[in-house]
Design a protein around this motif. Structure first.
Motif, PDB file in Angstrom:
ATOM      1  N   PHE A  53      37.224  47.318  39.334  1.00  0.00           N
ATOM      2  CA  PHE A  53      38.378  48.174  39.596  1.00  0.00           C
ATOM      3  C   PHE A  53      38.140  49.569  39.008  1.00  0.00           C
ATOM      4  O   PHE A  53      37.668  49.695  37.872  1.00  0.00           O
ATOM      5  N   ARG A  54      38.478  50.597  39.779  1.00  0.00           N
ATOM      6  CA  ARG A  54      38.425  51.944  39.239  1.00  0.00           C
ATOM      7  C   ARG A  54      39.603  52.161  38.302  1.00  0.00           C
ATOM      8  O   ARG A  54      40.755  51.947  38.669  1.00  0.00           O
ATOM      9  N   ALA A  55      39.300  52.614  37.076  1.00  0.00           N
ATOM     10  CA  ALA A  55      40.347  52.730  36.062  1.00  0.00           C
ATOM     11  C   ALA A  55      41.402  53.767  36.433  1.00  0.00           C
ATOM     12  O   ALA A  55      42.574  53.619  36.060  1.00  0.00           O
ATOM     13  N   ASP A  56      41.012  54.828  37.156  1.00  0.00           N
ATOM     14  CA  ASP A  56      41.987  55.862  37.501  1.00  0.00           C
ATOM     15  C   ASP A  56      42.963  55.392  38.578  1.00  0.00           C
ATOM     16  O   ASP A  56      43.932  56.099  38.880  1.00  0.00           O
ATOM     17  N   ARG A  57      42.733  54.213  39.169  1.00  0.00           N
ATOM     18  CA  ARG A  57      43.651  53.659  40.162  1.00  0.00           C
ATOM     19  C   ARG A  57      44.486  52.513  39.601  1.00  0.00           C
ATOM     20  O   ARG A  57      45.209  51.850  40.331  1.00  0.00           O
TER      21      ARG A  57
ATOM     22  N   PHE B 253      48.388  44.543  36.497  1.00  0.00           N
ATOM     23  CA  PHE B 253      48.486  45.967  36.827  1.00  0.00           C
ATOM     24  C   PHE B 253      48.669  46.158  38.326  1.00  0.00           C
ATOM     25  O   PHE B 253      48.320  45.290  39.139  1.00  0.00           O
ATOM     26  N   ASP B 254      49.241  47.304  38.679  1.00  0.00           N
ATOM     27  CA  ASP B 254      49.314  47.734  40.070  1.00  0.00           C
ATOM     28  C   ASP B 254      48.027  48.497  40.379  1.00  0.00           C
ATOM     29  O   ASP B 254      47.543  49.275  39.553  1.00  0.00           O
ATOM     30  N   TYR B 255      47.502  48.284  41.594  1.00  0.00           N
ATOM     31  CA  TYR B 255      46.198  48.865  41.929  1.00  0.00           C
ATOM     32  C   TYR B 255      46.205  49.429  43.336  1.00  0.00           C
ATOM     33  O   TYR B 255      46.782  48.838  44.262  1.00  0.00           O
ATOM     34  N   LEU B 256      45.562  50.594  43.509  1.00  0.00           N
ATOM     35  CA  LEU B 256      45.343  51.205  44.812  1.00  0.00           C
ATOM     36  C   LEU B 256      43.862  51.102  45.136  1.00  0.00           C
ATOM     37  O   LEU B 256      43.028  51.622  44.386  1.00  0.00           O
ATOM     38  N   ASP B 257      43.515  50.447  46.248  1.00  0.00           N
ATOM     39  CA  ASP B 257      42.104  50.336  46.600  1.00  0.00           C
ATOM     40  C   ASP B 257      41.627  51.614  47.284  1.00  0.00           C
ATOM     41  O   ASP B 257      42.393  52.575  47.447  1.00  0.00           O
ATOM     42  N   HIS B 258      40.336  51.662  47.692  1.00  0.00           N
ATOM     43  CA  HIS B 258      39.773  52.892  48.234  1.00  0.00           C
ATOM     44  C   HIS B 258      40.411  53.292  49.558  1.00  0.00           C
ATOM     45  O   HIS B 258      40.314  54.442  49.976  1.00  0.00           O
TER      46      HIS B 258
ATOM     47  N   TRP C 246      35.252  55.676  35.319  1.00  0.00           N
ATOM     48  CA  TRP C 246      35.424  54.479  34.512  1.00  0.00           C
ATOM     49  C   TRP C 246      35.815  53.317  35.416  1.00  0.00           C
ATOM     50  O   TRP C 246      36.664  53.466  36.309  1.00  0.00           O
ATOM     51  N   TYR C 247      35.194  52.158  35.166  1.00  0.00           N
ATOM     52  CA  TYR C 247      35.472  50.956  35.949  1.00  0.00           C
ATOM     53  C   TYR C 247      35.779  49.792  35.006  1.00  0.00           C
ATOM     54  O   TYR C 247      35.235  49.705  33.897  1.00  0.00           O
ATOM     55  N   LEU C 248      36.644  48.904  35.480  1.00  0.00           N
ATOM     56  CA  LEU C 248      36.957  47.672  34.748  1.00  0.00           C
ATOM     57  C   LEU C 248      36.321  46.505  35.490  1.00  0.00           C
ATOM     58  O   LEU C 248      36.580  46.293  36.683  1.00  0.00           O
ATOM     59  N   LEU C 249      35.481  45.766  34.790  1.00  0.00           N
ATOM     60  CA  LEU C 249      34.922  44.521  35.325  1.00  0.00           C
ATOM     61  C   LEU C 249      35.808  43.378  34.837  1.00  0.00           C
ATOM     62  O   LEU C 249      35.992  43.200  33.632  1.00  0.00           O
ATOM     63  N   ALA C 250      36.367  42.629  35.792  1.00  0.00           N
ATOM     64  CA  ALA C 250      37.327  41.585  35.431  1.00  0.00           C
ATOM     65  C   ALA C 250      37.237  40.423  36.408  1.00  0.00           C
ATOM     66  O   ALA C 250      36.718  40.554  37.527  1.00  0.00           O
ATOM     67  N   TYR C 251      37.754  39.281  35.973  1.00  0.00           N
ATOM     68  CA  TYR C 251      37.868  38.103  36.839  1.00  0.00           C
ATOM     69  C   TYR C 251      39.274  38.083  37.411  1.00  0.00           C
ATOM     70  O   TYR C 251      40.262  37.971  36.670  1.00  0.00           O
TER      71      TYR C 251
ATOM     72  N   LYS D 171      26.186  47.861  41.483  1.00  0.00           N
ATOM     73  CA  LYS D 171      26.063  47.296  42.815  1.00  0.00           C
ATOM     74  C   LYS D 171      27.390  47.369  43.561  1.00  0.00           C
ATOM     75  O   LYS D 171      27.435  47.670  44.760  1.00  0.00           O
ATOM     76  N   GLY D 172      28.473  47.099  42.849  1.00  0.00           N
ATOM     77  CA  GLY D 172      29.770  47.093  43.494  1.00  0.00           C
ATOM     78  C   GLY D 172      30.191  48.452  44.009  1.00  0.00           C
ATOM     79  O   GLY D 172      30.672  48.587  45.138  1.00  0.00           O
ATOM     80  N   VAL D 173      30.007  49.492  43.197  1.00  0.00           N
ATOM     81  CA  VAL D 173      30.504  50.813  43.588  1.00  0.00           C
ATOM     82  C   VAL D 173      29.558  51.531  44.531  1.00  0.00           C
ATOM     83  O   VAL D 173      29.929  52.543  45.127  1.00  0.00           O
ATOM     84  N   THR D 174      28.317  51.048  44.681  1.00  0.00           N
ATOM     85  CA  THR D 174      27.385  51.710  45.592  1.00  0.00           C
ATOM     86  C   THR D 174      27.218  50.973  46.904  1.00  0.00           C
ATOM     87  O   THR D 174      26.527  51.451  47.793  1.00  0.00           O
ATOM     88  N   SER D 175      27.814  49.800  47.052  1.00  0.00           N
ATOM     89  CA  SER D 175      27.651  49.082  48.319  1.00  0.00           C
ATOM     90  C   SER D 175      28.885  48.296  48.731  1.00  0.00           C
ATOM     91  O   SER D 175      29.418  48.483  49.819  1.00  0.00           O
ATOM     92  N   ARG D 176      29.381  47.410  47.862  1.00  0.00           N
ATOM     93  CA  ARG D 176      30.404  46.464  48.290  1.00  0.00           C
ATOM     94  C   ARG D 176      31.699  47.131  48.753  1.00  0.00           C
ATOM     95  O   ARG D 176      32.411  46.590  49.582  1.00  0.00           O
ATOM     96  N   ALA D 177      32.000  48.321  48.231  1.00  0.00           N
ATOM     97  CA  ALA D 177      33.269  48.955  48.570  1.00  0.00           C
ATOM     98  C   ALA D 177      33.221  49.719  49.881  1.00  0.00           C
ATOM     99  O   ALA D 177      34.240  50.243  50.325  1.00  0.00           O
TER     100      ALA D 177
END
Length: 331
Positions: free
Chosen positions: A199-203, A158-163, A184-189, A229-235
């Motif tokens: 990944f945020r699904a809307d992006r 997929f094509d993705y736009l980060d924050h 909605w978020y996708l957890l993936a490797y 943890k990812g959406v509240t800190s790592r990004a």
């Protein structure tokens, strides 16, 4: 004849509950022979159900996609869950489901037994939905593609736009869809980066086809906790670890979803992990909690708080004192 019809319905229900079944598994569930399973599969095919079969020891049966949606066989708990989800669909974050949710709910409630209809109505009567915000929504088709890839364990491109707005092409092994903080978020490797990603699904803009299939890896931890943890800190630019001198239970009044995670240390303290783009926003957020705290990370936050404290102190010292007999609120 009645026994055969009941068994066909049971077989159809099993084929709907899982993607692949072997002949011996179905025979054991139905308490019949493998030969009877083959005959029943032929009966389903004659009724128009596309049941696919693969030969050999690794083969089995799978209910394929047909020209029309076959009757769905739901147990009591599944029927109630579907009805409640449809009732709340109009206030969700999936784009374009409001009208279709109402139509589907009308069909389902028409055939619900009275005992189940009463359960659905009782649950709905005591459920308060949050007001729908103006945040981003994700299309039904995108969620369908992501969910199917997770279920079938197929690689996804997929094509993705980060924050920050940067575009990239990703190839991932998708594992879970997680709803967190009204998004909605996708957890993936991530195959190219050899690491887990959220990944945020809307992006996400999926590319077809999906595949090939992959062998599942062990998840790093609980999917919901990892995404939180990812959406509240790592990004975010600043990742903070703050020890709050109060119990975790005393902070239950705050809605931490989408803002941070709280972990109890003991009965009188807890740890906050969160992230912000600016230290000013972090200072305001932590200060509004109204409790004593210690800064663990980031180290520059302490100097920033000193500057904020000095600025506030100067403003307080320069404030005009109230006139005699006039309260500050009445000025």
């Amino acid at each position: 004849m009645l026994e055969t019809s009941a068994r066909l319905l049971r077989l159809l229900s099993l084929l709907q509950s899982r993607r692949d079944w072997t002949g011996p598994e179905l025979a054991e569930r139905l308490n019949v022979t493998a030969r009877t399973v083959r005959r029943d599969v032929e009966r389903l095919r004659a009724l128009g159900y596309p049941v696919h079969a693969a030969p050999g020891t690794a083969g089995g049966y799978r209910l394929g996609a047909g020209a029309a949606l076959p009757p769905l066989l739901l147990d009591d708990e599944e029927a109630v869950a579907v009805a409640l989800c449809l009732r709340t669909g109009a206030g969700g974050t999936v784009e374009g489901v409001e009208e279709t949710s109402v139509r589907a709910l009308a069909k389902l409630e028409q055939v619900l037994p009275s005992r189940l209809r009463h359960r659905v109505q009782s649950m709905q009567a005591i459920t308060v939905q949050p007001r729908r915000g103006g945040g981003p929504t994700v299309g039904q088709q995108v969620l369908t593609v992501l969910g199917a890839a997770c279920r079938d364990r197929e690689r996804l491109r997929f094509d993705y736009l980060d924050h920050g707005g940067a575009a990239s092409r990703r190839t991932v092994e998708p594992y879970r869809l997680v709803h967190h903080g009204r998004r909605w978020y996708l957890l993936a490797y991530d195959v190219d980066r050899a690491d887990w990603r959220t990944f945020r699904a809307d992006r996400i803009e999926p590319k077809s086809p999906t595949g090939p299939r992959f062998t599942p890896r062990e998840l790093p931890e609980d999917a919901a906790a990892y995404v939180a943890k990812g959406v509240t800190s790592r990004a975010y630019r600043y990742q903070a670890v703050i020890v709050l001198h109060t119990s975790a239970d005393s902070l239950a009044q705050y809605n931490w979803s989408g803002f941070g995670t709280i972990t109890a240390r003991d009965d009188l303290s807890c740890e906050l992990r969160t992230g912000f783009e600016s230290l000013d926003a972090l200072a305001m957020y932590v200060g509004m909690l109204g409790v004593h705290f210690e800064i663990k990370e980031p180290p520059e936050f302490a100097d920033h708080l000193r500057a904020v404290a000095a600025r506030l102190s100067r403003a307080a010292d320069a404030a005009e004192p109230p006139r005699a007999g006039v309260s500050p609120a009445g000025r």
